[in-house]
Design a protein around this motif. Structure first.
Motif, PDB file in Angstrom:
ATOM      1  N   THR A   1      -1.719 -25.789  -7.754  1.00  0.00           N
ATOM      2  CA  THR A   1      -1.431 -27.241  -8.198  1.00  0.00           C
ATOM      3  C   THR A   1      -0.671 -27.740  -6.759  1.00  0.00           C
ATOM      4  OG1 THR A   1       0.417 -25.965  -7.810  1.00  0.00           O
ATOM      5  CG2 THR A   1      -0.480 -25.382  -9.859  1.00  0.00           C
ATOM      6  N   SER A   2      -0.839 -27.875  -5.837  1.00  0.00           N
ATOM      7  CA  SER A   2      -0.549 -28.416  -4.426  1.00  0.00           C
ATOM      8  C   SER A   2      -0.651 -28.405  -2.966  1.00  0.00           C
ATOM      9  CB  SER A   2       1.020 -27.944  -4.380  1.00  0.00           C
ATOM     10  OG  SER A   2       2.140 -27.548  -5.410  1.00  0.00           O
ATOM     11  N   VAL A   3      -1.286 -29.643  -3.182  1.00  0.00           N
ATOM     12  CA  VAL A   3      -2.209 -29.701  -1.947  1.00  0.00           C
ATOM     13  C   VAL A   3      -0.811 -29.693  -0.754  1.00  0.00           C
ATOM     14  CG1 VAL A   3      -3.037 -31.427  -0.348  1.00  0.00           C
ATOM     15  CG2 VAL A   3      -3.870 -31.631  -3.053  1.00  0.00           C
ATOM     16  N   GLY A   4      -0.974 -29.088   0.598  1.00  0.00           N
ATOM     17  CA  GLY A   4      -0.593 -29.076   1.727  1.00  0.00           C
ATOM     18  C   GLY A   4      -0.704 -29.007   2.922  1.00  0.00           C
ATOM     19  N   GLY A   5      -0.142 -28.395   3.764  1.00  0.00           N
ATOM     20  CA  GLY A   5      -0.699 -27.952   5.091  1.00  0.00           C
ATOM     21  C   GLY A   5       0.650 -27.535   6.227  1.00  0.00           C
ATOM     22  N   CYS A   6       0.336 -26.288   7.060  1.00  0.00           N
ATOM     23  CA  CYS A   6       1.449 -26.326   8.444  1.00  0.00           C
ATOM     24  C   CYS A   6       0.712 -26.254   9.519  1.00  0.00           C
ATOM     25  CB  CYS A   6       1.956 -25.032   7.576  1.00  0.00           C
ATOM     26  SG  CYS A   6       3.293 -24.709   8.456  1.00  0.00           S
TER      27      CYS A   6
ATOM     28  N   ALA B   1      -2.785 -30.867   9.417  1.00  0.00           N
ATOM     29  CA  ALA B   1      -2.182 -31.040   9.948  1.00  0.00           C
ATOM     30  C   ALA B   1      -2.933 -30.623  11.016  1.00  0.00           C
ATOM     31  CB  ALA B   1      -2.005 -28.905   9.336  1.00  0.00           C
ATOM     32  N   THR B   2      -4.500 -29.872  10.863  1.00  0.00           N
ATOM     33  CA  THR B   2      -5.397 -30.180  11.614  1.00  0.00           C
ATOM     34  C   THR B   2      -5.154 -31.146  12.544  1.00  0.00           C
ATOM     35  OG1 THR B   2      -7.037 -28.478  10.457  1.00  0.00           O
ATOM     36  CG2 THR B   2      -7.790 -29.853  12.287  1.00  0.00           C
ATOM     37  N   MET B   3      -5.044 -32.489  11.844  1.00  0.00           N
ATOM     38  CA  MET B   3      -5.378 -33.536  12.647  1.00  0.00           C
ATOM     39  C   MET B   3      -3.897 -33.866  13.916  1.00  0.00           C
ATOM     40  SD  MET B   3      -4.574 -37.265  11.203  1.00  0.00           S
ATOM     41  CE  MET B   3      -3.319 -37.262  10.481  1.00  0.00           C
ATOM     42  N   LEU B   4      -2.673 -33.259  13.262  1.00  0.00           N
ATOM     43  CA  LEU B   4      -1.431 -33.125  13.907  1.00  0.00           C
ATOM     44  C   LEU B   4      -1.173 -32.546  15.191  1.00  0.00           C
ATOM     45  CD1 LEU B   4       1.213 -34.375  11.481  1.00  0.00           C
ATOM     46  CD2 LEU B   4      -0.787 -36.222  12.826  1.00  0.00           C
ATOM     47  N   ALA B   5      -2.133 -30.940  14.769  1.00  0.00           N
ATOM     48  CA  ALA B   5      -2.002 -30.047  15.605  1.00  0.00           C
ATOM     49  C   ALA B   5      -2.971 -30.454  17.091  1.00  0.00           C
ATOM     50  CB  ALA B   5      -3.227 -28.663  15.046  1.00  0.00           C
ATOM     51  N   VAL B   6      -3.554 -31.055  16.933  1.00  0.00           N
ATOM     52  CA  VAL B   6      -4.804 -31.380  17.900  1.00  0.00           C
ATOM     53  C   VAL B   6      -3.545 -33.188  18.735  1.00  0.00           C
ATOM     54  CG1 VAL B   6      -7.305 -32.489  18.542  1.00  0.00           C
ATOM     55  CG2 VAL B   6      -6.732 -30.057  16.930  1.00  0.00           C
ATOM     56  N   THR B   7      -3.978 -33.511  17.932  1.00  0.00           N
ATOM     57  CA  THR B   7      -3.331 -34.698  18.609  1.00  0.00           C
ATOM     58  C   THR B   7      -1.953 -35.193  19.308  1.00  0.00           C
ATOM     59  OG1 THR B   7      -2.569 -35.606  16.032  1.00  0.00           O
ATOM     60  CG2 THR B   7      -5.079 -36.657  17.160  1.00  0.00           C
TER      61      THR B   7
ATOM     62  N   GLY C   1      -2.191 -13.243  20.986  1.00  0.00           N
ATOM     63  CA  GLY C   1      -2.311 -13.852  22.126  1.00  0.00           C
ATOM     64  C   GLY C   1      -2.400 -15.744  21.921  1.00  0.00           C
ATOM     65  N   VAL C   2      -2.784 -16.166  20.178  1.00  0.00           N
ATOM     66  CA  VAL C   2      -3.025 -17.224  20.423  1.00  0.00           C
ATOM     67  C   VAL C   2      -1.319 -18.286  20.434  1.00  0.00           C
ATOM     68  CG1 VAL C   2      -3.742 -19.140  18.311  1.00  0.00           C
ATOM     69  CG2 VAL C   2      -4.690 -16.791  18.476  1.00  0.00           C
ATOM     70  N   ASP C   3      -1.821 -19.397  20.324  1.00  0.00           N
ATOM     71  CA  ASP C   3      -0.323 -20.266  20.816  1.00  0.00           C
ATOM     72  C   ASP C   3      -0.463 -20.905  19.101  1.00  0.00           C
ATOM     73  OD1 ASP C   3      -0.405 -20.021  23.387  1.00  0.00           O
ATOM     74  OD2 ASP C   3      -2.248 -20.231  23.221  1.00  0.00           O
ATOM     75  N   ILE C   4      -0.930 -21.701  18.766  1.00  0.00           N
ATOM     76  CA  ILE C   4      -0.592 -22.687  17.450  1.00  0.00           C
ATOM     77  C   ILE C   4      -1.658 -22.088  15.992  1.00  0.00           C
ATOM     78  CG2 ILE C   4      -0.534 -24.888  16.390  1.00  0.00           C
ATOM     79  CD1 ILE C   4      -0.478 -25.677  19.769  1.00  0.00           C
ATOM     80  N   VAL C   5      -0.973 -22.254  15.150  1.00  0.00           N
ATOM     81  CA  VAL C   5      -1.151 -21.702  14.121  1.00  0.00           C
ATOM     82  C   VAL C   5      -1.166 -23.386  13.076  1.00  0.00           C
ATOM     83  CG1 VAL C   5      -1.034 -20.543  11.968  1.00  0.00           C
ATOM     84  CG2 VAL C   5      -1.581 -19.165  14.408  1.00  0.00           C
ATOM     85  N   THR C   6      -2.644 -23.030  12.745  1.00  0.00           N
ATOM     86  CA  THR C   6      -2.276 -23.711  11.026  1.00  0.00           C
ATOM     87  C   THR C   6      -2.957 -23.264   9.844  1.00  0.00           C
ATOM     88  OG1 THR C   6      -4.769 -24.712  11.552  1.00  0.00           O
ATOM     89  CG2 THR C   6      -2.817 -25.922  12.569  1.00  0.00           C
ATOM     90  N   HIS C   7      -2.642 -24.270   8.935  1.00  0.00           N
ATOM     91  CA  HIS C   7      -2.634 -23.322   7.729  1.00  0.00           C
ATOM     92  C   HIS C   7      -2.653 -24.872   6.287  1.00  0.00           C
ATOM     93  CE1 HIS C   7      -2.030 -19.337   8.091  1.00  0.00           C
ATOM     94  NE2 HIS C   7      -0.729 -19.330   8.236  1.00  0.00           N
TER      95      HIS C   7
END
Length: 425
Positions: free
Chosen positions: A213-218, A86-92, A196-202
């Protein structure tokens, strides 16, 4: 009807129609059938909504993403294979070779390594900054090619609470979006878009799954950043995409431009998609998120107060304590609770920390955090061991730092285990 957060946790995302399954189905299929080539062609041209291959989109994943989107108050969201993805895709999604990113130094070690080492090899430079510097000092790090600012609402593992207003103001003054990782606070305790934040990652692997139990991101987009107003900075969103017959994302998809591009371009090419099985399990965790997070916070505060008054403990950092220098920021941005993770240093330095962790019985030593079970980690010798001494200090990782993720067990049992382990220090 508009639902409140507790109801979104339970009933958001999947809304069954008459005769459909009450529980979110697992669409365990890679492909989707269409009766004509023309229909399929419209999907590939982005002229029609629908599914054609689960690397890009899957109904189970999309419905869980929608639930998280609604919890955060965003306009669009996308699940990823992990929080790191999620971090990688949010930035790139908005940065390319020759661009620059500003990142708070006190973030997860994997994030700082991704931005400052791995993405550097792709031509994206990152400045790691002390987030506690005054605004006039942070201002000096901005360059003409700065394209994003990244930080965590509550940092992992140091427990630093971000001054969101300060960072948002700086980012917007320079025409760049503010990206916040909201993993530890979760939207139950903090909704960064409201500040005022524009994009959130999790990293949904943590509290959202809640059961290890589950690896994932958003990635969630607020839809509030005006890409066209800064078109020269973000040509990927504001100029024609040759790989889709010249589509301009901001013109065709409006507030959905950022997530649409991330899905149809980056997910198409990088493939960091979440499996529908993991999305299904994450959704089960989300159904109790509003119940678990307050218990985590309640237990963590009691544990923090116990440690603060223990003779074998050198220091404690938990923003829920009135003695914490981050307490005022925590009250401003997350007054109902911070998270269940705290840091402390047993007396005896690094050796004392190792003695403590080795003596624990119920609390586990695991490379994980923020699930139902209490667990500890010694970041300097585990998750952050690739960093040198200077980098460790910049990341807020002291040699004796113990990251304690307080679970939802009976707090008396948690404290009893900590008590007997501290006796070995």
């Amino acid at each position: 009807m508009a639902l409140k957060k507790d109801s979104i946790c339970v009933q958001g995302g999947w809304v069954p129609k008459n005769g459909e399954p009450r529980v979110l189905p697992i669409y365990q299929s890679t492909t989707y059938l269409y009766e004509t080539s023309e229909e399929m062609g419209k999907l590939f041209d982005l002229e029609k909504d629908g599914y054609f291959y689960s690397r890009l989109q899957n109904p189970t994943c999309d419905l869980v993403a929608k639930k998280i989107c609604d919890l955060e108050g965003g306009v669009a969201a996308m699940l990823t294979s992990s929080g790191q993805a999620a971090t990688m895709l949010a930035v790139t999604n908005i940065c390319e070779a020759g661009d620059h990113v500003i990142c708070a130094s006190k973030v997860y070690g994997g994030t700082s390594n991704l931005l400052s080492v791995t993405l550097k090899r792709f031509g994206i430079e990152t400045s790691l900054v002390d987030q506690e510097l005054p605004a006039e000092e942070l201002e000096k790090y901005f360059k003409l090619n700065t394209k994003a600012v990244f930080a965590e609402t509550v940092s992992n593992p140091a427990g630093v609470v971000l001054d969101i207003d300060k960072f948002v103001s700086l980012a917007h003054a320079h025409g760049v979006p503010m990206i916040c990782d909201n993993t530890f606070a979760t939207p139950i305790n903090c909704r960064p878009f409201e500040f005022g934040v524009d994009i959130v990652t999790h990293s949904t692997t943590k509290y959202m799954d809640g059961h290890a139990t589950s690896v994932g991101g958003c990635i969630v987009d607020s839809g509030n950043f005006d890409w066209d107003a800064h078109a020269e900075k973000y040509p990927g969103l504001t100029t024609p995409d040759d790989s889709y017959h010249g589509i301009v994302y901001t013109k065709k998809f409006g507030k959905g431009a950022y997530i649409t591009k991330a899905t149809v371009q980056l997910m198409r090419d990088m493939g960091a998609c979440q499996s529908p099985q993991n999305a299904f399990l994450t959704n089960l965790g989300l159904e109790t998120l509003h119940l678990r997070v307050p218990r985590h916070c309640e237990n963590a505060l009691k544990v923090a107060k116990f440690l603060e008054n223990h003779e074998k403990v050198a220091w404690v950092e938990y923003a829920g304590l009135e003695s914490s220098k981050y307490y005022p920021l925590a009250q401003k941005y997350m007054p109902n609770g911070v998270c269940g993770v705290l840091c402390f240093g047993p007396k005896g330095g690094k050796e004392g920390a190792m003695r403590f962790t080795n003596a624990l019985k119920m609390v586990s030593i695991v490379t994980h955090v923020a699930d139902a079970r209490s667990c500890v980690l010694h970041p300097a010798s585990h998750t952050h061991r690739q960093l040198n001494e200077q980098q460790l200090l910049e990341a807020g990782v002291l040699p004796d730092l113990i990251r304690l993720s307080v679970g939802i067990e009976d707090v008396d049992d948690i404290i009893a285990d900590l008590e007997q382990a501290l006796a070995e220090v």
